[in-house]
Design a protein around this motif. Structure first.
Motif, PDB file in Angstrom:
ATOM      1  N   HIS A 156       0.797  -1.229   0.000  1.00 32.53           N
ATOM      2  CA  HIS A 156       0.000   0.000   0.000  1.00 32.53           C
ATOM      3  C   HIS A 156       0.828   1.277   0.000  1.00 32.53           C
ATOM      4  O   HIS A 156       0.378   2.299  -0.521  1.00 32.53           O
ATOM      5  CB  HIS A 156      -0.933   0.012   1.215  1.00 32.53           C
ATOM      6  CG  HIS A 156      -2.072  -0.943   1.088  1.00 32.53           C
ATOM      7  ND1 HIS A 156      -3.008  -1.131   2.090  1.00 32.53           N
ATOM      8  CD2 HIS A 156      -2.445  -1.763   0.078  1.00 32.53           C
ATOM      9  CE1 HIS A 156      -3.891  -2.034   1.708  1.00 32.53           C
ATOM     10  NE2 HIS A 156      -3.565  -2.435   0.495  1.00 32.53           N
ATOM     11  N   ALA A 157       2.008   1.253   0.584  1.00 33.06           N
ATOM     12  CA  ALA A 157       2.757   2.501   0.791  1.00 33.06           C
ATOM     13  C   ALA A 157       3.024   3.229  -0.525  1.00 33.06           C
ATOM     14  O   ALA A 157       2.876   4.449  -0.612  1.00 33.06           O
ATOM     15  CB  ALA A 157       4.067   2.212   1.516  1.00 33.06           C
ATOM     16  N   HIS A 158       3.415   2.492  -1.558  1.00 38.12           N
ATOM     17  CA  HIS A 158       3.753   3.154  -2.825  1.00 38.12           C
ATOM     18  C   HIS A 158       2.537   3.797  -3.490  1.00 38.12           C
ATOM     19  O   HIS A 158       2.684   4.659  -4.357  1.00 38.12           O
ATOM     20  CB  HIS A 158       4.417   2.158  -3.778  1.00 38.12           C
ATOM     21  CG  HIS A 158       3.468   1.169  -4.384  1.00 38.12           C
ATOM     22  ND1 HIS A 158       2.868   1.390  -5.607  1.00 38.12           N
ATOM     23  CD2 HIS A 158       3.027  -0.034  -3.952  1.00 38.12           C
ATOM     24  CE1 HIS A 158       2.099   0.363  -5.895  1.00 38.12           C
ATOM     25  NE2 HIS A 158       2.169  -0.516  -4.907  1.00 38.12           N
ATOM     26  N   MET A 159       1.324   3.407  -3.087  1.00 44.79           N
ATOM     27  CA  MET A 159       0.121   3.988  -3.665  1.00 44.79           C
ATOM     28  C   MET A 159      -0.096   5.434  -3.206  1.00 44.79           C
ATOM     29  O   MET A 159      -0.919   6.150  -3.780  1.00 44.79           O
ATOM     30  CB  MET A 159      -1.105   3.148  -3.309  1.00 44.79           C
ATOM     31  CG  MET A 159      -1.078   1.751  -3.873  1.00 44.79           C
ATOM     32  SD  MET A 159      -2.596   0.841  -3.461  1.00 44.79           S
ATOM     33  CE  MET A 159      -2.214  -0.774  -4.123  1.00 44.79           C
ATOM     34  N   TYR A 160       0.618   5.848  -2.171  1.00 45.61           N
ATOM     35  CA  TYR A 160       0.519   7.227  -1.694  1.00 45.61           C
ATOM     36  C   TYR A 160       1.520   8.148  -2.394  1.00 45.61           C
ATOM     37  O   TYR A 160       1.510   9.351  -2.155  1.00 45.61           O
ATOM     38  CB  TYR A 160       0.778   7.279  -0.183  1.00 45.61           C
ATOM     39  CG  TYR A 160      -0.348   6.712   0.658  1.00 45.61           C
ATOM     40  CD1 TYR A 160      -1.344   7.532   1.177  1.00 45.61           C
ATOM     41  CD2 TYR A 160      -0.403   5.357   0.947  1.00 45.61           C
ATOM     42  CE1 TYR A 160      -2.363   7.017   1.957  1.00 45.61           C
ATOM     43  CE2 TYR A 160      -1.425   4.824   1.733  1.00 45.61           C
ATOM     44  CZ  TYR A 160      -2.403   5.664   2.218  1.00 45.61           C
ATOM     45  OH  TYR A 160      -3.418   5.137   2.991  1.00 45.61           O
TER      46      TYR A 160
ATOM     47  N   ALA B  58       7.082   1.843   5.234  1.00 45.66           N
ATOM     48  CA  ALA B  58       6.085   0.795   5.465  1.00 45.66           C
ATOM     49  C   ALA B  58       6.578  -0.209   6.495  1.00 45.66           C
ATOM     50  O   ALA B  58       5.823  -0.626   7.389  1.00 45.66           O
ATOM     51  CB  ALA B  58       5.761   0.088   4.149  1.00 45.66           C
ATOM     52  N   VAL B  59       7.835  -0.621   6.397  1.00 39.04           N
ATOM     53  CA  VAL B  59       8.391  -1.578   7.357  1.00 39.04           C
ATOM     54  C   VAL B  59       8.418  -0.974   8.756  1.00 39.04           C
ATOM     55  O   VAL B  59       8.027  -1.629   9.736  1.00 39.04           O
ATOM     56  CB  VAL B  59       9.808  -2.012   6.928  1.00 39.04           C
ATOM     57  CG1 VAL B  59      10.450  -2.878   8.017  1.00 39.04           C
ATOM     58  CG2 VAL B  59       9.754  -2.783   5.613  1.00 39.04           C
TER      59      VAL B  59
ATOM     60  N   GLY C 243      10.794   7.965  -3.347  1.00 40.44           N
ATOM     61  CA  GLY C 243      10.637   6.890  -4.311  1.00 40.44           C
ATOM     62  C   GLY C 243      10.119   5.627  -3.648  1.00 40.44           C
ATOM     63  O   GLY C 243       9.843   5.591  -2.437  1.00 40.44           O
ATOM     64  N   THR C 244      10.017   4.573  -4.443  1.00 43.44           N
ATOM     65  CA  THR C 244       9.446   3.319  -3.959  1.00 43.44           C
ATOM     66  C   THR C 244      10.239   2.737  -2.799  1.00 43.44           C
ATOM     67  O   THR C 244       9.662   2.263  -1.809  1.00 43.44           O
ATOM     68  CB  THR C 244       9.394   2.303  -5.105  1.00 43.44           C
ATOM     69  OG1 THR C 244       8.577   2.820  -6.152  1.00 43.44           O
ATOM     70  CG2 THR C 244       8.826   0.973  -4.632  1.00 43.44           C
ATOM     71  N   ALA C 245      11.564   2.742  -2.895  1.00 43.24           N
ATOM     72  CA  ALA C 245      12.390   2.147  -1.845  1.00 43.24           C
ATOM     73  C   ALA C 245      12.176   2.857  -0.510  1.00 43.24           C
ATOM     74  O   ALA C 245      12.015   2.210   0.535  1.00 43.24           O
ATOM     75  CB  ALA C 245      13.857   2.182  -2.247  1.00 43.24           C
TER      76      ALA C 245
ATOM     77  N   LEU D 296      17.735   1.399  -7.100  1.00 46.38           N
ATOM     78  CA  LEU D 296      17.215   0.768  -5.883  1.00 46.38           C
ATOM     79  C   LEU D 296      15.701   0.710  -5.907  1.00 46.38           C
ATOM     80  O   LEU D 296      15.097  -0.307  -5.506  1.00 46.38           O
ATOM     81  CB  LEU D 296      17.688   1.547  -4.655  1.00 46.38           C
ATOM     82  CG  LEU D 296      17.217   1.008  -3.294  1.00 46.38           C
ATOM     83  CD1 LEU D 296      17.662  -0.427  -3.093  1.00 46.38           C
ATOM     84  CD2 LEU D 296      17.723   1.901  -2.157  1.00 46.38           C
ATOM     85  N   ASP D 297      15.062   1.755  -6.386  1.00 46.22           N
ATOM     86  CA  ASP D 297      13.601   1.745  -6.503  1.00 46.22           C
ATOM     87  C   ASP D 297      13.136   0.608  -7.401  1.00 46.22           C
ATOM     88  O   ASP D 297      12.144  -0.073  -7.109  1.00 46.22           O
ATOM     89  CB  ASP D 297      13.102   3.082  -7.064  1.00 46.22           C
ATOM     90  CG  ASP D 297      13.244   4.225  -6.076  1.00 46.22           C
ATOM     91  OD1 ASP D 297      13.204   3.973  -4.861  1.00 46.22           O
ATOM     92  OD2 ASP D 297      13.401   5.378  -6.539  1.00 46.22           O
ATOM     93  N   MET D 298      13.840   0.405  -8.512  1.00 44.24           N
ATOM     94  CA  MET D 298      13.454  -0.649  -9.447  1.00 44.24           C
ATOM     95  C   MET D 298      13.658  -2.033  -8.844  1.00 44.24           C
ATOM     96  O   MET D 298      12.857  -2.945  -9.075  1.00 44.24           O
ATOM     97  CB  MET D 298      14.263  -0.516 -10.741  1.00 44.24           C
ATOM     98  CG  MET D 298      13.948   0.727 -11.567  1.00 44.24           C
ATOM     99  SD  MET D 298      12.225   0.813 -12.150  1.00 44.24           S
ATOM    100  CE  MET D 298      11.512   1.956 -10.969  1.00 44.24           C
TER     101      MET D 298
END
Length: 365
Positions: free
Chosen positions: A26-30, A332-333, A324-326, A48-50
């Motif tokens: 869910h975190a990346h959806m924000y 999230a963690v 970014g995603t990472a 790293l994001d990829m």
């Protein structure tokens, strides 16, 4: 009140670990990327994001929800066994309130709410706890075809119009509430389609007490865990290559369908793995804290969304446009760890989660 010693470890352990997967999914959806792939991850991130995107698409996305759907079906059988002749009415009342909780969650916090989908699932399939085993398997097999077809239609839409982006971009709370409700109203029926098969198989597993008495089913649980997680990895990795830009010109929609269907196996595999571990793990501080989180999974799930709103959205922390995603997955963690710690504090004080307490009062009156 049910304390940890009175409850089977495996289902609570599974829910506690599942909440980590949900936080990551869910975190990346924000975040607010310009362009996204099939699983709504940014296409223009760092290396790293990829890498994080590829790992999550393979192991997390579309795997946590089926896992919880199986546990949801498992819990339905347990509730029905306690309620006797009143079971169907209690299950439906509980499902109605889950639907209300989901609507409030979407209105206030997160467009990707999953509670409402489980509420609809319970309303439609409360009677499934009394189906014969053969009926459960036949319906699940036929619905898997429907699931595949619906996923293919969704994949065609994404291929033509692009992935979802900027769904948390509203700069004021009122506009954000309207946007969330509109997105939630469209998304919830699609989520429901994905949950039916693992729910029915969870009902089947509950009849055999596979997680309540995992020591009696170790061979079967190991086989399901190995086969299910292996299937998820093989089915998810090709789409991960597409969404990270490694594999261009791939049959994207077909891989999107493969990812979605293999996620059902992955969710079942993760749940079975918790049954295997529950027999082998000693109930030390870490295991007790994870189980406490699982016992209070509704409260912890809602806390995750509250933290993500505070951190990411433009009218609060505003980090959704800068990370970014990472980095989002790191948050999230940390958020999940905080909810585990919170649940452990509640356990030590012999307290249920407030959301669970409210749901029980509304359900059982």
């Amino acid at each position: 009140m049910h304390t940890l010693t009175q409850r089977a470890l495996a289902p609570d352990l599974a829910r506690g670990v599942m909440l980590l997967l949900i936080a990551l999914a869910h975190a990346h959806m924000y975040l607010l990327p310009q362009t996204t792939g099939f699983r709504s991850y940014a296409l223009d991130g760092s290396t790293l994001d990829m890498v994080v995107t590829g790992v999550q698409i393979t192991l997390v996305d579309g795997r946590a929800m089926p896992m919880f759907a199986a546990l949801f079906g498992y819990g339905f059988v347990q509730i029905a066994a306690r309620q006797g002749d009143d079971a169907r009415r209690v299950l439906r009342r509980r499902s109605v309130w889950l639907l209300v909780f989901g609507c409030a969650h979407a209105l206030l916090l997160f467009f990707g709410d999953i509670l409402a989908a489980y509420g609809l699932l319970g309303l439609l399939f409360a009677g499934a706890v009394r189906w014969k085993d053969r009926s459960l398997l036949v319906f699940a097999g036929l619905w898997l075809v429907v699931h595949g077809a619906a996923t293919a239609l969704a994949g065609l839409q994404i291929a033509e119009f692009g992935g979802a982006a900027g769904l948390a971009s509203a700069t004021d709370p009122v506009t954000a509430m309207i946007d969330r409700l509109m997105s939630w109203g469209v998304l919830t029926p699609f989520l429901l389609v994905d949950l039916i098969v693992p729910f029915l198989l969870g009902v089947l597993a509950a009849r055999r007490k596979m997680l309540i008495e995992p020591h009696e089913h170790q061979k079967a649980l190991r086989a399901i865990a190995f086969g299910g997680i292996g299937t998820a990895v093989m089915g998810g990795f090709p789409l991960a290559l597409v969404d990270t830009g490694v594999w261009n010109g791939a049959p994207e929609v077909a891989l999107y369908v493969l990812h979605g269907l293999s996620g059902v196996a992955g969710g079942l595999g993760y749940a079975a793995l918790m049954g295997v571990l529950a027999v082998r793990l000693t109930q030390g501080p870490v295991v007790r804290a994870l189980a406490a989180c699982g016992e209070r999974s509704l409260t912890c799930y809602l806390l995750q969304s509250a933290v993500f709103v505070a951190v990411f959205v433009p009218y609060a922390g505003g980090l959704g446009s800068r990370l970014g995603t990472a980095a989002a997955s790191g948050i999230a963690v940390l958020t999940w760890l905080a909810t585990v710690a919170t649940a452990e504090v509640l356990r030590r004080n012999d307290l249920n989660g407030p959301a669970e307490t409210l749901l029980r009062k509304l359900t059982y009156r």
